[in-house]
Enzyme design. Structure first.
Site, PDB file in Angstrom:
ATOM      1  N   LYS A  56     -40.803  -1.125  21.233  1.00  0.00           N
ATOM      2  CA  LYS A  56     -39.858  -0.182  21.856  1.00  0.00           C
ATOM      3  C   LYS A  56     -40.577   0.700  22.870  1.00  0.00           C
ATOM      4  O   LYS A  56     -40.120   0.875  23.999  1.00  0.00           O
ATOM      5  CB  LYS A  56     -39.219   0.708  20.780  1.00  0.00           C
ATOM      6  N   ASN A  57     -41.721   1.249  22.473  1.00  0.00           N
ATOM      7  CA  ASN A  57     -42.367   2.233  23.344  1.00  0.00           C
ATOM      8  C   ASN A  57     -43.084   1.611  24.542  1.00  0.00           C
ATOM      9  O   ASN A  57     -43.584   2.328  25.400  1.00  0.00           O
ATOM     10  CB  ASN A  57     -43.307   3.138  22.524  1.00  0.00           C
TER      11      ASN A  57
ATOM     12  N   ARG B 240     -35.440  10.209  24.595  1.00  0.00           N
ATOM     13  CA  ARG B 240     -36.553  10.901  25.249  1.00  0.00           C
ATOM     14  C   ARG B 240     -37.038  10.113  26.474  1.00  0.00           C
ATOM     15  O   ARG B 240     -37.429  10.678  27.491  1.00  0.00           O
ATOM     16  CB  ARG B 240     -37.687  11.057  24.220  1.00  0.00           C
TER      17      ARG B 240
ATOM     18  N   CYS C 150     -35.714  12.141  19.408  1.00  0.00           N
ATOM     19  CA  CYS C 150     -35.902  12.681  18.063  1.00  0.00           C
ATOM     20  C   CYS C 150     -36.324  14.134  18.115  1.00  0.00           C
ATOM     21  O   CYS C 150     -37.113  14.532  18.969  1.00  0.00           O
ATOM     22  CB  CYS C 150     -36.989  11.893  17.324  1.00  0.00           C
TER      23      CYS C 150
ATOM     24  N   ARG D 258     -40.327  19.685  22.569  1.00  0.00           N
ATOM     25  CA  ARG D 258     -40.843  18.559  23.362  1.00  0.00           C
ATOM     26  C   ARG D 258     -40.626  18.879  24.840  1.00  0.00           C
ATOM     27  O   ARG D 258     -39.758  18.293  25.497  1.00  0.00           O
ATOM     28  CB  ARG D 258     -40.150  17.254  22.956  1.00  0.00           C
ATOM     29  N   PRO D 259     -41.424  19.838  25.359  1.00  0.00           N
ATOM     30  CA  PRO D 259     -41.229  20.238  26.755  1.00  0.00           C
ATOM     31  C   PRO D 259     -41.635  19.131  27.723  1.00  0.00           C
ATOM     32  O   PRO D 259     -42.268  18.153  27.321  1.00  0.00           O
ATOM     33  CB  PRO D 259     -42.155  21.458  26.904  1.00  0.00           C
ATOM     34  N   ILE D 260     -41.278  19.310  29.006  1.00  0.00           N
ATOM     35  CA  ILE D 260     -41.696  18.331  30.025  1.00  0.00           C
ATOM     36  C   ILE D 260     -42.547  19.025  31.095  1.00  0.00           C
ATOM     37  O   ILE D 260     -42.654  18.551  32.217  1.00  0.00           O
ATOM     38  CB  ILE D 260     -40.477  17.603  30.651  1.00  0.00           C
ATOM     39  N   ASP D 261     -43.145  20.164  30.703  1.00  0.00           N
ATOM     40  CA  ASP D 261     -43.922  20.945  31.676  1.00  0.00           C
ATOM     41  C   ASP D 261     -45.078  20.146  32.290  1.00  0.00           C
ATOM     42  O   ASP D 261     -45.347  20.237  33.496  1.00  0.00           O
ATOM     43  CB  ASP D 261     -44.450  22.236  31.026  1.00  0.00           C
TER      44      ASP D 261
ATOM     45  N   ASP E 217     -46.588   8.195  14.823  1.00  0.00           N
ATOM     46  CA  ASP E 217     -45.369   7.419  14.562  1.00  0.00           C
ATOM     47  C   ASP E 217     -45.432   6.659  13.238  1.00  0.00           C
ATOM     48  O   ASP E 217     -44.397   6.217  12.731  1.00  0.00           O
ATOM     49  CB  ASP E 217     -45.116   6.417  15.699  1.00  0.00           C
TER      50      ASP E 217
ATOM     51  N   ILE F 168     -49.836  16.032  16.194  1.00  0.00           N
ATOM     52  CA  ILE F 168     -49.210  15.753  17.491  1.00  0.00           C
ATOM     53  C   ILE F 168     -47.913  16.546  17.676  1.00  0.00           C
ATOM     54  O   ILE F 168     -47.691  17.146  18.710  1.00  0.00           O
ATOM     55  CB  ILE F 168     -48.920  14.235  17.655  1.00  0.00           C
TER      56      ILE F 168
ATOM     57  N   ARG G 262     -32.328   2.939  16.710  1.00  0.00           N
ATOM     58  CA  ARG G 262     -32.969   3.214  18.004  1.00  0.00           C
ATOM     59  C   ARG G 262     -34.298   2.476  18.148  1.00  0.00           C
ATOM     60  O   ARG G 262     -34.780   2.279  19.263  1.00  0.00           O
ATOM     61  CB  ARG G 262     -33.212   4.723  18.164  1.00  0.00           C
TER      62      ARG G 262
END
Ligand code: EPU
Length: 419
Positions: A22-23, A92, A116, A121-124, A308, A330, A400
């Site tokens: 998936k990833n 995500r 999830c 879970r920022p995107i900075d 994971d 993490i 998912r």
């Protein structure tokens, strides 16, 4: 809302073929947007996140078809650069389209991605990196408008404060068609990053150093289509190993990526399982009670133990002889599955990033709800090794990431039904 009814107690046994990752699939589907021509992605798992990625591609003007394990994507006629809010919220990985759309179109409009809930879970880091590559970014009430004034991003030297997987992927996606050289220092080294780079190279990109901390990308003007096989899913693999170990069973996992699954092989060896790997197959067998793991299991960026697989390994250790200790490094909130496991009779104490698991003799079925993708899979592992029946709700989380989950479990002799 659908649920699984799981009747525990059967030893799992048999052989299964591991699904594609998936990833890897999700960033590679985003990357196909950069290719002017058809991409055929073999071994692309049919999962709800993959369907979401397909919807995003179609809404941007690509033609994406999913059938029997293949995704066929033709991005010759990309016409739009905006992803609607509802599609962004589905997962995500919708954020991965930012770098790819910018690389192809020079402009994109997106919003905060879903996925999830594992803590903030920022995107900075994604945004800061793209700014360094010459992208102008404005945020208007959560609608993020990115634009490259010259139409083509510039190469840049970017040092990440943490080896973020998504940020590394977004930089690569923007850099492969940028003007000049991009260097990523402290890049993520996960196998899925290497898979993305292998795919991009097959499309004509110039990338070196993936799998190491320093990745160097030389921008090219255009990418072309290709045929590519997605790597196997090491986390789904870890889940099926955990299930087999937890139920005292025996399994052959085919299409396994042995080198990438090494952290799991060594952990299951420590629990006393017989585990052997050769020729893309992993064989696991456990008859008697598992042993607890002596050393603390610390989740770390690759090549450390992956976050994971933390939840599914924990489920396998609930009935082990002795005490195992996890340290989650993490995500801030990745023990949400533990309440359900405790309800099933597990002895787990969570203190911040530490979880202490004292082995119990048995688990019992319960009415529980999946909290997130891997947490939900961990609950299924526990349910299969419990006495009695578990009703596991909210299984859209599991859908998912796991292809034909109940079919695979049933084929191994596990008693599971979708309702
Ligand atoms: N982070 C920031 N700012 C950013 C980006 C990340 O602070 O701009 C933080 C995150 O909040 C987190 C840490 O950095 O605490 C790691 O995040 P990372 O960016 O590495 O993770 P991700 O790209 O969001 C991917 C996987 C996750 C996996 C992590 C870590 C995909 C689609 N997702 O997420 O997979 O847990 O890397 O390996 O590849 C899953 O499959 O269940 C899953 C959650």
């Amino acid at each position: 809302m659908q649920k699984f009814i799981i009747m525990g107690g059967n030893r799992l046994s048999g052989e299964i073929t591991l699904q594609g990752s998936k990833n890897s699939s999700l960033p590679i589907m985003a990357a196909a947007l950069l290719a002017e021509g058809e991409c055929v992605l073999k071994s692309c798992p049919l999962l709800t996140d993959v369907y979401s990625a397909s919807r995003i591609l179609n809404c941007l003007g690509c033609r994406c078809r999913l059938s029997s394990g293949n995704a066929i994507i033709d991005a010759s006629d990309v016409s739009a650069f905006e992803i609607p809010k509802e599609l962004m919220r589905e997962m995500r990985s919708s954020i991965m389209f930012m770098g790819a759309i910018l690389g192809r179109m020079g402009e994109c409009i997106i919003s905060i991605p879903g996925g999830c809930e594992l803590g903030p879970r920022p995107i900075d880091m994604h945004l800061a990196a793209l700014k360094k590559m010459g992208v102008d970014i404005s945020d208007n009430g959560g609608i993020i408008h990115c634009r490259i004034p010259s139409g083509r991003a510039n190469g840049a030297k970017i040092s990440l404060s943490f080896p973020s997987v998504g940020t590394t992927e977004n930089i690569i996606l923007c850099a492969v068609t940028a003007e000049g050289e991009t260097i990523i220092n402290n890049a993520a080294r996960e196998p899925e990053i290497c898979d993305l780079c292998r795919f991009l190279r097959a499309c004509g990109a110039e990338i070196k150093g993936d799998g190491e901390s320093r990745i160097i990308i030389n921008g090219v003007k255009k990418l072309h289509g290709c045929e590519y096989t997605i790597m196997p899913d090491r986390i789904a693999g870890a889940t099926y190993l955990a299930m087999t170990a937890a139920t005292g069973g025996e399994m052959i996992l085919k299409n396994a990526c042995i080198a990438e699954m090494e952290p799991f092989i060594s952990v299951f060896e420590q629990t006393g399982c017989g585990i052997y790997a050769a020729d893309n197959k992993i064989y696991i067998r456990k008859g008697a009670r598992l042993r607890a793991i002596k050393d603390r299991i610390r989740t770390m960026p690759h090549p450390g133990f992956p976050t994971d697989a933390q939840a599914v390994l924990m489920s396998a250790l609930i009935k082990a002889d002795g005490t195992s200790v996890f340290e989650e490094n993490i995500f801030d909130c990745r023990y949400r599955h533990t309440d359900a496991l405790i309800k099933m009779g597990a002895d787990i104490q969570v203190m911040g990033k530490i979880a202490v698991i004292r082995g119990v003799k048995k688990l019992h079925g319960a009415d529980i709800e999946a909290t997130d993708l891997r947490g939900g899979a961990a609950m299924a592992v526990a349910a299969l090794s419990a006495e009695g029946t578990t009703h596991l709700g909210n299984i859209s989380h599991i859908d998912r990431g796991y292809e034909k989950f109940e079919n695979i479990v049933s084929s191994l002799g596990g008693r599971i039904q979708r309702e």
